[in-house]
Design an enzyme around this catalytic site. Structure first.
Site, PDB file in Angstrom:
ATOM      1  N   THR A  33       0.854  -1.202   0.000  1.00  0.00           N
ATOM      2  CA  THR A  33       0.000   0.000   0.000  1.00  0.00           C
ATOM      3  C   THR A  33       0.885   1.246   0.000  1.00  0.00           C
ATOM      4  O   THR A  33       1.965   1.237   0.591  1.00  0.00           O
ATOM      5  CB  THR A  33      -0.892  -0.031   1.261  1.00  0.00           C
ATOM      6  OG1 THR A  33      -1.768  -1.151   1.147  1.00  0.00           O
ATOM      7  CG2 THR A  33      -1.738   1.234   1.386  1.00  0.00           C
ATOM      8  N   GLY A  90       6.102  -0.870  -0.147  1.00  0.00           N
ATOM      9  CA  GLY A  90       6.943   0.297   0.106  1.00  0.00           C
ATOM     10  C   GLY A  90       7.390   0.352   1.553  1.00  0.00           C
ATOM     11  O   GLY A  90       7.128  -0.559   2.337  1.00  0.00           O
ATOM     12  N   LYS A 102       7.168   1.199   8.728  1.00  0.00           N
ATOM     13  CA  LYS A 102       6.070   1.219   7.768  1.00  0.00           C
ATOM     14  C   LYS A 102       4.810   1.695   8.473  1.00  0.00           C
ATOM     15  O   LYS A 102       4.753   1.748   9.689  1.00  0.00           O
ATOM     16  CB  LYS A 102       5.840  -0.186   7.183  1.00  0.00           C
ATOM     17  CG  LYS A 102       6.872  -0.554   6.140  1.00  0.00           C
ATOM     18  CD  LYS A 102       6.569  -1.865   5.450  1.00  0.00           C
ATOM     19  CE  LYS A 102       5.197  -1.991   4.882  1.00  0.00           C
ATOM     20  NZ  LYS A 102       4.834  -0.904   3.913  1.00  0.00           N
ATOM     21  N   GLY A 103       3.807   2.025   7.665  1.00  0.00           N
ATOM     22  CA  GLY A 103       2.514   2.405   8.244  1.00  0.00           C
ATOM     23  C   GLY A 103       2.167   3.864   8.036  1.00  0.00           C
ATOM     24  O   GLY A 103       1.141   4.330   8.519  1.00  0.00           O
ATOM     25  N   GLY A 105       1.012   5.047   5.530  1.00  0.00           N
ATOM     26  CA  GLY A 105      -0.285   5.036   4.836  1.00  0.00           C
ATOM     27  C   GLY A 105      -1.380   4.391   5.667  1.00  0.00           C
ATOM     28  O   GLY A 105      -2.510   4.230   5.189  1.00  0.00           O
ATOM     29  N   GLU A 111      -0.252  -5.163   6.173  1.00  0.00           N
ATOM     30  CA  GLU A 111       1.058  -5.263   5.509  1.00  0.00           C
ATOM     31  C   GLU A 111       1.968  -6.240   6.250  1.00  0.00           C
ATOM     32  O   GLU A 111       2.672  -7.049   5.629  1.00  0.00           O
ATOM     33  CB  GLU A 111       1.717  -3.885   5.439  1.00  0.00           C
ATOM     34  CG  GLU A 111       1.040  -2.952   4.446  1.00  0.00           C
ATOM     35  CD  GLU A 111       1.552  -1.520   4.498  1.00  0.00           C
ATOM     36  OE1 GLU A 111       1.336  -0.800   3.529  1.00  0.00           O
ATOM     37  OE2 GLU A 111       2.155  -1.117   5.513  1.00  0.00           O
TER      38      GLU A 111
HETATM   39  C1  5RP Z   1       1.596   2.204   4.074  1.00  0.00           C
HETATM   40  C2  5RP Z   1       3.062   2.034   4.064  1.00  0.00           C
HETATM   41  C3  5RP Z   1       3.798   2.516   2.849  1.00  0.00           C
HETATM   42  O1  5RP Z   1       4.487   1.468   2.295  1.00  0.00           O
HETATM   43  C4  5RP Z   1       4.745   3.593   3.254  1.00  0.00           C
HETATM   44  O2  5RP Z   1       4.002   4.615   3.932  1.00  0.00           O
HETATM   45  C5  5RP Z   1       5.454   4.193   2.060  1.00  0.00           C
HETATM   46  O3  5RP Z   1       4.563   4.930   1.287  1.00  0.00           O
HETATM   47  P1  5RP Z   1       4.982   5.635  -0.060  1.00  0.00           P
HETATM   48  O4  5RP Z   1       5.329   4.572  -1.022  1.00  0.00           O
HETATM   49  O5  5RP Z   1       3.732   6.413  -0.457  1.00  0.00           O
HETATM   50  O6  5RP Z   1       6.132   6.558   0.229  1.00  0.00           O
HETATM   51  O7  5RP Z   1       3.683   1.512   4.959  1.00  0.00           O
HETATM   52  O8  5RP Z   1       1.047   1.791   5.300  1.00  0.00           O
END
Ligand code: 5RP
Length: 262
Positions: A33, A90, A102-103, A105, A111
């Site tokens: 995500t 990501g 992570k997190g 998003g 995840e």
């Molecule tokens: C979502 C995540 C994403 O992988 C992390 O926030 C990276 O985001 P982006 O690719 O938009 O930089 O952990 O929960």
């Protein structure tokens, strides 16, 4: 997509495209995500439509599931897949040992479950996410809504004994309301500055009642694909200790760029 891609978006795209090449016919693949993972999903969708790639994807959020279906990927649940060949996702930060935060998003729970249920986790990120020590990015912790303020106090008290620089926890908001995860929980973002012992912190946080999961991914990532704005891609494999470098050419007139993601 209107306008030129920023160097960061180019870096995310080339990392995603390089990782998409690792998906093979018949695989069950965890789909991450975030904006980098959204590029991956679009690349994979194109490979399904144009090259006849046949694989099944397990999304890590409702928004990834929607995008995956939209681009033509066959979506199944984790319970249908049971176990995955690989997960590509990501990260907000990574260190030299490929430990992650992570997190950002808000999808860290699914995840982590999906990545843990995979033979291999491949992380795709732009080079700016590399740090010497994790912790500059606020650490997301998913908590249940019941008594979340008590959970916040317990977390802050626990942090007193941890090797961290700061210990303020803030409730993540979505406008004027608390952010709600796909599981109906809240997120507390911990402003730690520097995490001296990420492994210990990850274990200690998960002992606190009310905490569902934290965004530290320790010993989960196997391969890191780092993209650069000039098209260079570096692939680090923690298990073999190898580093491969590549350069990807891309054209912004490509169909992929007409369809902005999150
Ligand atoms: C979502 C995540 C994403 O992988 C992390 O926030 C990276 O985001 P982006 O690719 O938009 O930089 O952990 O929960």
């Amino acid at each position: 997509m209107s306008g030129e891609l920023s160097p960061i978006d180019k870096a995310k795209f080339v990392a995603a495209r390089r990782a998409a090449e690792l998906v093979e016919d018949g695989m069950r693949v965890g789909l991450g995500t975030g904006s980098t993972a959204a590029w991956l999903v679009r690349c994979l969708g194109e490979m399904v439509r144009e090259d006849g790639l046949k694989f099944r994807g397990v999304p890590t959020s409702a928004r990834t599931a929607e995008l995956a279906r939209e681009v033509g990927i066959e979506v199944i649940s984790l319970d249908e897949a049971r176990w995955l060949d690989l997960t590509i996702d990501g990260a907000d930060e990574f260190d030299a040992e490929l430990n992650l935060i992570k997190g950002g998003g808000g999808a860290l729970l699914q995840e982590k479950i999906v990545a843990t249920a995979s033979d291999q986790m491949i992380v795709i990120a732009d080079a700016a996410k590399e740090v010497d020590t994790l912790g500059a990015f606020p650490l997301p912790v998913e908590v249940i809504p019941f008594g979340w303020q008590t959970t916040q106090v317990l977390i802050e008290e626990t942090l007193v004994a941890m090797d961290v620089m700061g210990r303020k926890a803030g409730l993540r908001m979505n406008g004027t309301r608390p952010f709600i995860t796909d599981e109906g929980n809240h997120i507390l973002d911990l402003h730690l500055g520097r995490i001296g012992n990420a492994r210990q912190l990850a274990m200690v946080l998960n002992q606190i009642p009310g905490v569902v999961e934290n965004g530290l991914f320790i010993d989960i990532c196997d391969v890191l694909v780092i993209g650069h704005g000039d098209g260079r891609v570096e692939m680090r494999d923690i298990n073999t200790g190898t580093v491969q470098e590549d350069r990807l050419d891309f054209f912004e007139s490509d169909n992929l760029f007409r369809d902005p993601g999150d």
